[in-house]
Motif scaffolding. Structure first.
Motif, PDB file in Angstrom:
ATOM      1  N   LEU A 149       0.833  -1.194   0.000  1.00  9.69           N
ATOM      2  CA  LEU A 149       0.000   0.000   0.000  1.00  9.69           C
ATOM      3  C   LEU A 149       0.873   1.253   0.000  1.00  9.69           C
ATOM      4  CD1 LEU A 149      -2.757  -0.997   2.575  1.00  9.69           C
ATOM      5  CD2 LEU A 149      -2.892  -1.020   0.080  1.00  9.69           C
ATOM      6  N   PRO A 150       0.436   2.325  -0.650  1.00 10.09           N
ATOM      7  CA  PRO A 150       1.222   3.560  -0.646  1.00 10.09           C
ATOM      8  C   PRO A 150       1.243   4.188   0.734  1.00 10.09           C
ATOM      9  CG  PRO A 150      -0.923   3.923  -1.663  1.00 10.09           C
ATOM     10  CD  PRO A 150      -0.809   2.448  -1.438  1.00 10.09           C
ATOM     11  N   ALA A 151       2.343   4.885   1.033  1.00  8.74           N
ATOM     12  CA  ALA A 151       2.477   5.533   2.334  1.00  8.74           C
ATOM     13  C   ALA A 151       1.975   6.962   2.317  1.00  8.74           C
ATOM     14  CB  ALA A 151       3.953   5.517   2.773  1.00  8.74           C
ATOM     15  N   ARG A 152       1.940   7.576   1.136  1.00 12.10           N
ATOM     16  CA  ARG A 152       1.596   8.988   1.052  1.00 12.10           C
ATOM     17  C   ARG A 152       0.712   9.283  -0.149  1.00 12.10           C
ATOM     18  NH1 ARG A 152       7.548  11.618   2.076  1.00 12.10           N
ATOM     19  NH2 ARG A 152       7.718  11.117   4.274  1.00 12.10           N
ATOM     20  N   ALA A 153      -0.046  10.367  -0.008  1.00 10.16           N
ATOM     21  CA  ALA A 153      -0.872  10.857  -1.113  1.00 10.16           C
ATOM     22  C   ALA A 153      -0.958  12.371  -0.972  1.00 10.16           C
ATOM     23  CB  ALA A 153      -2.262  10.221  -1.073  1.00 10.16           C
ATOM     24  N   TRP A 154      -0.725  13.077  -2.072  1.00 12.69           N
ATOM     25  CA  TRP A 154      -0.710  14.538  -2.058  1.00 12.69           C
ATOM     26  C   TRP A 154      -1.435  15.063  -3.288  1.00 12.69           C
ATOM     27  CZ3 TRP A 154       0.757  18.220  -5.487  1.00 12.69           C
ATOM     28  CH2 TRP A 154       0.861  19.542  -5.013  1.00 12.69           C
ATOM     29  N   ALA A 155      -2.116  16.197  -3.128  1.00  7.98           N
ATOM     30  CA  ALA A 155      -2.811  16.806  -4.263  1.00  7.98           C
ATOM     31  C   ALA A 155      -2.836  18.314  -4.090  1.00  7.98           C
ATOM     32  CB  ALA A 155      -4.242  16.275  -4.372  1.00  7.98           C
ATOM     33  N   GLY A 156      -2.710  19.024  -5.222  1.00  9.87           N
ATOM     34  CA  GLY A 156      -2.762  20.478  -5.174  1.00  9.87           C
ATOM     35  C   GLY A 156      -2.955  21.067  -6.558  1.00  9.87           C
TER      36      GLY A 156
END
Length: 311
Positions: free
Chosen positions: A293-300
């Protein structure tokens, strides 16, 4: 997973070894410190579960603690400038991101493009590009490959100390199955590619990465319907184009793309620093059961575009 790592020996001497944005290969430096047993235990744990799974856990003589740097400056690190043919940046959270201006590529004549192709693509890649049609799609394909090769090349040089020429970095895609079309390279780490209007963007890190770039505009009704309605309070403030980018980035992290129903990705929160959380639906949960599973998620939002990254 990429963040600062401290490995501490669980022994009377309590030796500490610190790594900046570690990779599996960088941990070989432990051997030079004279603690081969510690290195062996760490490598076994990493090979079995991945760097992200070591967080704050004990493995025999090793205690591993990650200190995750903030991702709030990620939007400032990424530059979307149509006048710049290529922009590469190394973020503090372990990502190497490359942006190629499709706008600039459109200004080049056939001779200029032939020079760029010759310097960056292998013979096999150049032959494949000639089959991509129409010409607009061919230029997007070229920009995506240039971005991916630039990101991987910069990642190898910066994070690992390996120098490779662009023609030595072949960007492949999975041929069939649920992950058909997912890009990968045989050197470096995981790579993700996206393009929208005037830009192609690629990200490289030590593990799988999903990236999606969308021009801020009203989405087609079918796409809005495919996402479903934002039900949580935090997600209702997120622009629709950014919600779509988040959904695609999650699915692309696993290599599925839109072969999995986008409604299987439920976005649950979006923080002021750009980090977002998501929850898989039952079908997606089943499909990713054996995957890390991914450890991080970012959006902008950046310069009229929506960007989302999952790694």
């Amino acid at each position: 997973m990429a963040s600062d790592l401290t490995l501490t020996t669980n022994s009377p001497t309590r030796q500490h070894f610190w790594f900046r944005e570690p990779s599996i290969s960088s941990l070989s430096a432990i051997l030079s410190a004279g603690d081969a047993k510690m290195a062996k235990q760490a490598r076994r744990a990493i090979d079995r579960e991945g760097l992200g799974m070591l967080k704050n856990r004990d493995y025999g003589p090793v205690t591993a603690t990650f200190f995750e740097p903030p991702v709030s400056a990620l939007d400032m690190a990424v530059t979307l400038d149509p006048s710049k043919l290529l922009h590469v940046t190394h973020s503090a959270c372990g990502l190497t991101i490359a942006v190629v201006s499709i706008y600039r590529l459109r200004e080049f004549d056939s001779d200029d493009l032939a020079v760029i192709t010759g310097r960056n693509l292998s013979i096999t890649e150049a032959a494949h590009m000639a089959t991509v049609w129409p010409s607009r799609r061919r230029l997007e394909w070229l920009a995506g490959r240039l971005a991916a090769k630039s990101a991987v090349r910069a990642f190898l040089r910066m994070r690992i100390g390996v120098i490779r020429e662009p023609t030595e970095i072949a960007v492949h895609v999975v041929g069939d199955g649920l992950c058909a079309g997912k890009p990968y390279v045989e050197v470096g780490g995981g790579v993700g590619i996206s393009h929208s209007d005037d830009f192609a963007i690629a990200a490289c890190t030590s593990g799988p990465v999903g990236i999606d770039l969308e021009r801020n505009r009203r989405l087609a009704p079918s796409l809005e319907e495919a996402m479903g309605v934002a039900t949580t309070l935090g997600m209702q403030t997120m622009p629709v184009a950014l919600r779509w980018a988040c959904t695609e980035a999650v699915l692309k992290h696993f290599g599925f793309g839109l072969r999995v129903d986008p409604r299987e990705v439920s976005l649950t929160s979006w923080r002021s620093d750009g980090r977002f959380r998501w929850r898989p639906g039952p079908q997606l949960r089943h499909a990713i059961a054996a995957m890390p599973l991914p450890a991080r998620a970012w959006a902008g939002e950046i310069a009229g575009y929506s960007l989302a990254l999952v790694w």
